[in-house]
Design a protein around this motif. Structure first.
Motif, mmCIF file in Angstrom:
data_model
loop_
_atom_site.group_PDB
_atom_site.id
_atom_site.type_symbol
_atom_site.label_atom_id
_atom_site.label_comp_id
_atom_site.label_asym_id
_atom_site.label_seq_id
_atom_site.Cartn_x
_atom_site.Cartn_y
_atom_site.Cartn_z
ATOM 1 N N UNK A 176 0.872 -1.177 0.000
ATOM 2 C CA UNK A 176 0.000 0.000 0.000
ATOM 3 C C UNK A 176 0.908 1.226 0.000
ATOM 4 N N UNK A 177 0.313 2.397 -0.197
ATOM 5 C CA UNK A 177 1.093 3.626 -0.122
ATOM 6 C C UNK A 177 1.557 4.134 -1.464
ATOM 7 N N UNK A 178 2.587 4.989 -1.411
ATOM 8 C CA UNK A 178 2.937 5.747 -2.614
ATOM 9 C C UNK A 178 3.640 4.921 -3.676
ATOM 10 N N UNK A 198 2.965 1.422 -4.243
ATOM 11 C CA UNK A 198 2.382 0.086 -4.082
ATOM 12 C C UNK A 198 2.573 -0.795 -5.317
ATOM 13 N N UNK A 224 14.761 15.299 -0.332
ATOM 14 C CA UNK A 224 15.862 15.304 0.636
ATOM 15 C C UNK A 224 15.700 14.221 1.697
ATOM 16 N N UNK A 245 13.315 18.994 -2.250
ATOM 17 C CA UNK A 245 11.969 19.226 -1.739
ATOM 18 C C UNK A 245 11.696 18.168 -0.680
ATOM 19 N N UNK A 246 10.590 18.318 0.056
ATOM 20 C CA UNK A 246 10.265 17.360 1.112
ATOM 21 C C UNK A 246 9.323 16.288 0.598
ATOM 22 N N UNK A 275 5.719 17.395 -0.119
ATOM 23 C CA UNK A 275 5.506 18.606 -0.921
ATOM 24 C C UNK A 275 4.649 18.315 -2.141
ATOM 25 N N UNK A 276 3.778 19.247 -2.454
ATOM 26 C CA UNK A 276 2.997 19.105 -3.678
ATOM 27 C C UNK A 276 3.114 20.354 -4.544
ATOM 28 N N UNK A 293 5.005 8.334 -8.470
ATOM 29 C CA UNK A 293 3.921 9.189 -7.978
ATOM 30 C C UNK A 293 4.372 10.651 -7.948
ATOM 31 N N UNK A 294 5.561 10.888 -7.390
ATOM 32 C CA UNK A 294 6.072 12.245 -7.273
ATOM 33 C C UNK A 294 6.456 12.780 -8.645
ATOM 34 N N UNK A 331 3.533 13.998 -10.586
ATOM 35 C CA UNK A 331 3.057 15.300 -10.112
ATOM 36 C C UNK A 331 3.967 16.426 -10.598
ATOM 37 N N UNK A 360 -0.610 6.917 -16.190
ATOM 38 C CA UNK A 360 -1.918 7.320 -15.665
ATOM 39 C C UNK A 360 -1.786 8.586 -14.836
ATOM 40 N N UNK A 361 -0.716 8.648 -14.039
ATOM 41 C CA UNK A 361 -0.538 9.789 -13.146
ATOM 42 C C UNK A 361 -0.011 11.005 -13.900
ATOM 43 N N UNK A 404 -5.625 3.256 0.255
ATOM 44 C CA UNK A 404 -4.387 3.903 0.696
ATOM 45 C C UNK A 404 -3.546 4.500 -0.429
ATOM 46 N N UNK A 405 -3.995 4.400 -1.667
ATOM 47 C CA UNK A 405 -3.083 4.711 -2.760
ATOM 48 C C UNK A 405 -3.187 6.137 -3.262
ATOM 49 N N UNK A 406 -2.147 6.538 -3.962
ATOM 50 C CA UNK A 406 -2.097 7.869 -4.538
ATOM 51 C C UNK A 406 -2.926 7.886 -5.814
ATOM 52 N N UNK A 458 -4.433 10.139 -9.189
ATOM 53 C CA UNK A 458 -4.270 11.348 -10.000
ATOM 54 C C UNK A 458 -5.602 12.070 -10.026
ATOM 55 N N UNK A 514 -2.775 20.910 -7.583
ATOM 56 C CA UNK A 514 -1.653 19.963 -7.418
ATOM 57 C C UNK A 514 -2.220 18.560 -7.561
ATOM 58 N N UNK A 564 -2.832 15.438 -7.257
ATOM 59 C CA UNK A 564 -2.561 14.113 -6.699
ATOM 60 C C UNK A 564 -3.135 14.074 -5.282
ATOM 61 N N UNK A 592 15.304 25.784 -1.348
ATOM 62 C CA UNK A 592 14.074 25.077 -1.025
ATOM 63 C C UNK A 592 14.209 24.296 0.271
ATOM 64 N N UNK A 594 13.018 26.270 3.233
ATOM 65 C CA UNK A 594 11.683 26.830 3.115
ATOM 66 C C UNK A 594 10.859 26.742 4.406
#
Lengths: 380, 294
Positions: A36-38, A40, A176, A205-206, A209-210, A234-235, A238, A265-266, B118-120, B122, B213, B215, B263, B266
């Motif tokens: 699960x999660x970013x 998965x 980072x 970036x963290x 961050x979005x 995923x990141x 974005x 898709x993303x 739980x997933x990301x 779009x 943004x 996501x 950054x 920040x």
């Protein structure tokens, strides 16, 4: 009341037979992956692949006459969760072998735990050098991996940028808080500068961050040839969207974290034309690759990504070592693993170097119209 | 110069979203002196409601926005009824811990497979991104949309609070709860309305955030929630224009630090600004330091 007690006893009995560490005819392998999660899809691919490899071995009569059983734990791509999953597998399930985890930031803490508990760990996909080596350069004796490492991957990406893309100026954005991303960014910067290129923007970036508008506005003003974003899909999706929305035309470049069926898709059209380094390509004509691709495709209905492939390779390595050692003693298996030479896996021939890292090829892929396209192979 | 202006536009976009969340914090704090930590998660639920409205039910964007706002208002009211009302006369620390509990519950409960998962994901864009070039400046229709909707909602809120009877009752309750009660104001009703309005704003913030943004995931509310809370404190918690000012400053400081310093620095600088402001004006920028009523 009596019935209730009976039920309780019955359930206890079932519990003790399924979870008891005393069954002598199976070898338990722990699998730690993010389901699960970013990231998965990474975990799912690896789990699917490991199960294919284990099923194959079991169908052929198991290893040394014993059946392999896989116990899966979810780490949610989080170092703390990974450590919890690992201690559960070691202390409760009494496993002696662990495959995992996917991300370096999860693998680094569990590698320390495995080292201490003398449990053999092989990570399929964690590319940060510190997974198998301590900060003081000391080798972790019980830790191996099935993939190449970030210095190599970063160099390959830098070489491709400067030689094939003729890039002179590069911008780098990195997370980072992520060892893998940070490592790749550093190694890319170092190699790219050595090859005569110039890194004009090197910003972090963290994790959460979005909003990248400030950084991207900076990059737009600078207009570099390539923008290196070695983060996960995923990141990257974005960032890529915001990059194109703001009107940056630079070529996007990344690492193996880009490899996911969900990337397009993303990111949508924003990722079109982006290049990334990877461990293998399903378009590689080698027989081992094609056989593996069709095996995975018939079972799961899609082509295996590199993570799945490495999961399969990691399992093959571990099982081969057990077979060669003719034992399930951790030290024997470890020595057998060290001795493997030119062992044929799907992603290439593997021989371990002195630090438990395999020496092997990398490929460059490109996203084009929602598909991955094979570009070239780079030798170590 | 163009670069600076461009970064200021970026800062305005970020600040607008923070402002919508910060208003909810400030409204609730103003009325019942509770820092509603679950507010960031209501914001997350708003983003998801907008997501389903646009993607599953194919609603046009304005309808989806209103749907998310109404949905969040209902959720905010339910949270207040179930979690905070039973603690109305309990010590403030108990309410604070309950708020943290509600926050964790919402994050982890919505992560379950049968809810949001739980997933990301779009976020769907209900319309194409169009960039307008004014000289060397680039402004996208999304930036304009986020900014205009945020300003519009803030004006509506200001009118609601100052011009309507309910709004006046809200201010009365904020000023002095027991006297307001003596004047025949139904406190429970006013608190319910406050939670509803605050949560609806957070819901709108969630949808705008998702579009800006693109996501979303169940834990997306934590950071913006925290930043918005800081913005509310910076401007003077409990004061509506203070929340807007604080959010604007937070957005601007973050973007300009990324643009001109680094950054990595920040968040450190954003929080440093908060510290300095609180050292000089402990009640926040627009806050009036008042003597505690006995």
């Amino acid at each position: 009341m009596k019935q209730l007690l009976l039920l309780l006893f019955a359930s206890l009995l079932v519990f003790s037979t399924t979870c008891g560490p005393d069954d002598t005819n199976t070898i338990r392998i722990g699998l730690i992956v993010p389901i699960t999660g970013d990231v998965k899809t990474f975990g799912e691919s690896v789990r699917n692949a490991v199960l294919i490899a284990v099923d194959e071995a079991n169908q052929k009569g198991g290893i040394n006459g014993k059946t392999i059983r896989v116990i899966t734990a979810d780490d949610k791509n989080d170092p703390t969760e990974a450590a919890n999953a690992c201690s559960k597998l070691i202390n409760q399930n009494k496993v002696k072998f662990i495959i995992g985890s996917v991300a370096s930031k999860a693998s680094i803490p569990i590698s320390e735990m495995c080292e201490q508990a003398k449990v053999l760990m092989i990570t399929p996909t964690s590319t940060n050098p510190r997974v198998t080596v301590r900060d003081n350069g000391e080798r972790k004796e019980y830790v191996f991996r099935a993939c190449f490492i970030d210095p190599f991957q970063g160099t390959v990406a830098a070489k491709f940028a400067s030689e094939n893309l003729k890039a002179k100026r590069a911008a780098i954005l990195y997370d980072i808080s992520n060892d893998y991303v940070k490592g790749l960014a550093e190694f890319f910067k170092e190699s790219f500068t050595q090859m005569g290129g110039q890194v004009t923007i090197y910003e972090s970036y963290g994790k959460d961050d979005v909003d990248f508008s400030a950084l991207l506005t900076k990059i737009k003003a600078d207009n570099p040839d390539v923008l290196f974003i070695p983060d996960y899909y995923t990141k990257v999706g974005l960032i890529a969207k915001q990059t194109r929305a703001i009107g940056i035309k630079s070529v996007l470049l990344g690492g193996d974290g880009w490899d996911s069926p969900e990337m397009t898709k993303i990111a949508g059209d924003a990722i079109n034309g982006g290049y990334f380094t990877n461990h293998y390509s399903p378009q590689d004509p080698r027989a081992e690759v094609q056989e593996w691709v069709s095996k995975y495709e018939t079972k799961f209905g899609q082509k295996p990504d590199a993570l799945g492939t490495l999961g399969y390779d990691a399992t093959l390595l571990l099982l081969e070592a057990m077979r060669n050692a003719e034992s399930e003693k951790v030290e024997d298996v470890r020595d057998a693993l060290t001795k493997l030479t030119n062992f044929q896996t799907v992603s290439g021939q593997i021989t371990f170097d002195a630090f438990g890292n395999p020496v092997k090829n990398a490929v460059i892929l490109q996203y084009m119209d929602g598909e991955q396209r094979y570009v070239t192979t780079v030798q170590p | 110069m163009a670069y600076l202006l461009q970064q200021i536009i970026n800062g305005l976009q970020l600040g607008s979203v923070y402002a919508l969340i910060a208003l909810g914090y400030t409204l609730v704090y103003g009325i019942i002196r509770l820092i509603n930590f679950a507010h960031g998660d209501v914001f997350m639920i708003g983003a998801y409601l907008g997501f389903y409205a646009i993607l599953r039910f194919n609603l046009p964007f304005p309808v989806a926005l209103i749907f998310a706002m109404l949905g969040c208002a209902v959720i905010g009211i339910v949270i207040e009824k179930l979690a905070y009302r039973p603690l109305r006369n309990a010590p403030r620390i108990a309410c604070l811990i309950t708020a943290l509990g509600v926050s964790l519950f919402l994050e982890n409960f919505t992560s379950l497979k049968f809810l949001f998962g739980p997933n990301y994901l779009a976020y769907p864009r209900p319309f194409a991104v169009v960039n307008y070039n004014i000289g060397s400046l680039t402004i996208s229709n999304i930036q304009i949309l986020v900014f205009v909707i945020a300003i519009l909602l803030m004006i509506l809120l200001q009118i609601f609070v100052t011009k309507t009877k309910t709004g006046m009752a809200m201010r009365a309750v904020a000023y002095d709860k027991s006297t307001a009660q003596l004047m025949g104001i139904n406190i429970d009703y006013i608190i319910t309305i406050t939670f509803g309005v605050g949560s609806a704003l957070a819901g709108a913030g969630g949808v705008l955030f998702g579009i800006a943004y693109p996501q979303i995931h169940p834990f997306m509310g934590i950071m913006p929630g925290l930043k918005a809370f800081v913005a509310a404190v910076l401007g003077g918690i409990g004061i509506i224009p203070g929340a807007m000012l604080g959010a604007g400053i937070m957005g601007m400081v973050e973007v300009l630090t990324s643009a001109y310093i680094s950054s990595t620095m920040r968040d450190a600088i954003a929080f440093l600004v908060l510290l300095i402001v609180l050292l000089i004006k402990p009640a926040g920028l627009l806050g009036k330091s008042s003597i505690e009523k006995v």
